[in-house]
Design a protein around this motif. Structure first.
Motif, PDB file in Angstrom:
ATOM      1  N   SER A  99      -0.763  -9.367  10.394  1.00  0.00           N
ATOM      2  CA  SER A  99       0.599  -9.581  10.854  1.00  0.00           C
ATOM      3  C   SER A  99       1.486  -8.556   9.974  1.00  0.00           C
ATOM      4  O   SER A  99       2.181  -7.653  10.513  1.00  0.00           O
ATOM      5  N   TYR A 100       1.187  -8.374   8.629  1.00  0.00           N
ATOM      6  CA  TYR A 100       1.919  -7.439   7.666  1.00  0.00           C
ATOM      7  C   TYR A 100       1.901  -5.808   8.118  1.00  0.00           C
ATOM      8  O   TYR A 100       2.713  -5.244   8.392  1.00  0.00           O
ATOM      9  N   VAL A 101       0.370  -5.676   8.343  1.00  0.00           N
ATOM     10  CA  VAL A 101       0.002  -4.391   8.549  1.00  0.00           C
ATOM     11  C   VAL A 101       0.554  -3.959   9.877  1.00  0.00           C
ATOM     12  O   VAL A 101       0.667  -2.918  10.053  1.00  0.00           O
ATOM     13  N   LEU A 102       0.221  -4.730  10.786  1.00  0.00           N
ATOM     14  CA  LEU A 102       0.851  -4.384  12.328  1.00  0.00           C
ATOM     15  C   LEU A 102       2.610  -4.097  12.358  1.00  0.00           C
ATOM     16  O   LEU A 102       2.777  -3.316  13.027  1.00  0.00           O
ATOM     17  N   ILE A 103       3.166  -4.974  11.633  1.00  0.00           N
ATOM     18  CA  ILE A 103       4.644  -4.851  11.586  1.00  0.00           C
ATOM     19  C   ILE A 103       4.830  -3.353  10.763  1.00  0.00           C
ATOM     20  O   ILE A 103       5.764  -2.720  11.293  1.00  0.00           O
ATOM     21  N   ASN A 104       4.347  -3.348   9.786  1.00  0.00           N
ATOM     22  CA  ASN A 104       4.538  -2.047   9.253  1.00  0.00           C
ATOM     23  C   ASN A 104       4.003  -0.867   9.932  1.00  0.00           C
ATOM     24  O   ASN A 104       5.003   0.099   9.977  1.00  0.00           O
ATOM     25  N   CYS A 107       6.846  -0.702  13.233  1.00  0.00           N
ATOM     26  CA  CYS A 107       8.216  -0.621  12.920  1.00  0.00           C
ATOM     27  C   CYS A 107       8.763   0.703  12.770  1.00  0.00           C
ATOM     28  O   CYS A 107       8.341   1.324  11.726  1.00  0.00           O
ATOM     29  N   ILE A 108       9.414   1.209  13.703  1.00  0.00           N
ATOM     30  CA  ILE A 108      10.241   2.335  13.522  1.00  0.00           C
ATOM     31  C   ILE A 108      11.601   2.305  12.593  1.00  0.00           C
ATOM     32  O   ILE A 108      11.740   3.240  11.921  1.00  0.00           O
ATOM     33  N   ASN A 109      12.393   1.155  12.759  1.00  0.00           N
ATOM     34  CA  ASN A 109      13.250   0.933  12.057  1.00  0.00           C
ATOM     35  C   ASN A 109      13.750  -0.581  11.870  1.00  0.00           C
ATOM     36  O   ASN A 109      13.712  -1.269  12.761  1.00  0.00           O
ATOM     37  N   PRO A 110      13.510  -1.110  10.493  1.00  0.00           N
ATOM     38  CA  PRO A 110      13.639  -0.230   9.278  1.00  0.00           C
ATOM     39  C   PRO A 110      12.230   0.328   8.916  1.00  0.00           C
ATOM     40  O   PRO A 110      11.148  -0.297   9.398  1.00  0.00           O
ATOM     41  N   LYS A 111      12.134   1.294   7.980  1.00  0.00           N
ATOM     42  CA  LYS A 111      11.090   1.886   7.356  1.00  0.00           C
ATOM     43  C   LYS A 111      10.960   0.935   6.156  1.00  0.00           C
ATOM     44  O   LYS A 111      11.585   0.790   5.138  1.00  0.00           O
ATOM     45  N   TRP A 112       9.529   0.163   6.199  1.00  0.00           N
ATOM     46  CA  TRP A 112       9.427  -0.719   5.165  1.00  0.00           C
ATOM     47  C   TRP A 112       8.981   0.171   3.713  1.00  0.00           C
ATOM     48  O   TRP A 112       8.961  -0.748   2.711  1.00  0.00           O
ATOM     49  N   LYS A 120      13.272  -2.858  -4.865  1.00  0.00           N
ATOM     50  CA  LYS A 120      13.567  -3.894  -5.108  1.00  0.00           C
ATOM     51  C   LYS A 120      12.700  -5.131  -4.993  1.00  0.00           C
ATOM     52  O   LYS A 120      12.808  -6.125  -5.987  1.00  0.00           O
ATOM     53  N   TYR A 121      11.519  -4.933  -4.546  1.00  0.00           N
ATOM     54  CA  TYR A 121      10.631  -5.894  -4.484  1.00  0.00           C
ATOM     55  C   TYR A 121       9.189  -5.604  -5.453  1.00  0.00           C
ATOM     56  O   TYR A 121       8.257  -6.214  -5.280  1.00  0.00           O
ATOM     57  N   ASN A 122       9.766  -4.644  -6.325  1.00  0.00           N
ATOM     58  CA  ASN A 122       8.465  -4.095  -7.384  1.00  0.00           C
ATOM     59  C   ASN A 122       7.092  -4.013  -6.971  1.00  0.00           C
ATOM     60  O   ASN A 122       6.437  -4.782  -7.299  1.00  0.00           O
ATOM     61  N   THR A 123       7.029  -3.124  -5.773  1.00  0.00           N
ATOM     62  CA  THR A 123       5.656  -2.947  -5.221  1.00  0.00           C
ATOM     63  C   THR A 123       5.547  -1.868  -4.774  1.00  0.00           C
ATOM     64  O   THR A 123       6.723  -0.851  -4.367  1.00  0.00           O
ATOM     65  N   SER A 124       4.489  -1.232  -4.652  1.00  0.00           N
ATOM     66  CA  SER A 124       4.341   0.243  -3.799  1.00  0.00           C
ATOM     67  C   SER A 124       3.694   0.060  -2.132  1.00  0.00           C
ATOM     68  O   SER A 124       3.551   0.902  -1.779  1.00  0.00           O
ATOM     69  N   ASP A 125       3.482  -1.327  -1.873  1.00  0.00           N
ATOM     70  CA  ASP A 125       2.925  -1.434  -0.708  1.00  0.00           C
ATOM     71  C   ASP A 125       4.011  -2.175   0.331  1.00  0.00           C
ATOM     72  O   ASP A 125       4.596  -3.310  -0.003  1.00  0.00           O
ATOM     73  N   PRO A 126       4.407  -1.426   1.234  1.00  0.00           N
ATOM     74  CA  PRO A 126       5.247  -1.915   2.132  1.00  0.00           C
ATOM     75  C   PRO A 126       4.943  -3.393   2.681  1.00  0.00           C
ATOM     76  O   PRO A 126       5.765  -3.865   3.141  1.00  0.00           O
ATOM     77  N   CYS A 127       3.574  -3.645   3.040  1.00  0.00           N
ATOM     78  CA  CYS A 127       3.366  -4.902   3.476  1.00  0.00           C
ATOM     79  C   CYS A 127       3.645  -5.959   2.519  1.00  0.00           C
ATOM     80  O   CYS A 127       4.021  -7.398   3.201  1.00  0.00           O
ATOM     81  N   ASP A 128       3.788  -5.841   1.236  1.00  0.00           N
ATOM     82  CA  ASP A 128       4.235  -6.882   0.436  1.00  0.00           C
ATOM     83  C   ASP A 128       5.789  -6.922   0.525  1.00  0.00           C
ATOM     84  O   ASP A 128       6.403  -8.123   0.419  1.00  0.00           O
ATOM     85  N   GLU A 138       9.895 -15.093  11.509  1.00  0.00           N
ATOM     86  CA  GLU A 138      10.623 -13.575  11.852  1.00  0.00           C
ATOM     87  C   GLU A 138       9.303 -12.682  12.059  1.00  0.00           C
ATOM     88  O   GLU A 138       9.269 -11.942  12.753  1.00  0.00           O
ATOM     89  N   ILE A 139       8.149 -12.972  11.064  1.00  0.00           N
ATOM     90  CA  ILE A 139       7.024 -12.419  11.041  1.00  0.00           C
ATOM     91  C   ILE A 139       6.356 -12.501  12.566  1.00  0.00           C
ATOM     92  O   ILE A 139       5.870 -11.743  13.126  1.00  0.00           O
TER      93      ILE A 139
END
Length: 161
Positions: A99-104, A107-112, A120-128, A138-139
């Motif tokens: 689900s996280y990978v699919l949304i990333n 999703c055109i907007n917002p850009k995760w 802000k979320y202290n990560t390099s992975d948009p899925c996080d 929401e997911i």
């Protein structure tokens, strides 16, 4: 006319017309084939939709995922699991990660992958970011919208003989 071929007889304005059902069917298929080809050639390759996200008071813009991209995303979220009892190895899909990978991906907007979100979320992975920022409902809503726009909710029209 052969004995096996059925021929329908109709009268139109006192003129006898011999109708061959096979020829009529072939002509109808040709028209449908032309309509189909026009649709294939003229329908946009990319479909998008906006989903209103009440908590944020704005719309998220999503795009459809094609079958090739879907398979790649699915493969990325599949792991091998060994059955302790039988010793057989099976493939399992991590549905949450999918689900996280699919949304990333859709999703055109917002850009995760926005640097401000990642920081802000202290990560390099948009899925996080997706996992931490969105509620489970929401997911689910976004995942369903992506599946719908990608054709998973379309009903198949039955062709009656």
């Amino acid at each position: 006319m052969s004995k096996n071929k059925e021929v329908a007889e109709t009268y139109e304005d006192n003129v006898f017309i011999e109708v061959d059902p096979e020829a009529e069917a072939a002509a109808a298929l040709e028209v449908k084939g032309n309509d189909l080809m026009d649709a294939l050639l003229n329908t946009p390759d990319q479909t998008t939709t906006d989903v209103y996200m009440k908590r944020f008071g704005t719309h998220f813009t999503l795009r459809a995922i094609d079958s090739g991209e879907y398979r790649k995303l699915e493969k990325r979220c599949t792991y091998h699991m060994k059955n302790k009892r039988t010793g057989k190895i099976s493939k399992e899909l991590d549905e949450d990660k999918f689900s996280y990978v699919l949304i990333n991906a859709a999703c055109i907007n917002p850009k995760w992958s926005n640097p401000q979100l990642l920081e802000k979320y202290n990560t390099s992975d948009p899925c996080d970011v997706i996992q931490k920022r969105l509620y489970i409902g929401e997911i689910t809503e976004l995942t369903q919208a992506i599946m719908d726009i990608s054709g998973f909710s379309d009903e198949v029209e039955e062709i009656k003989n």
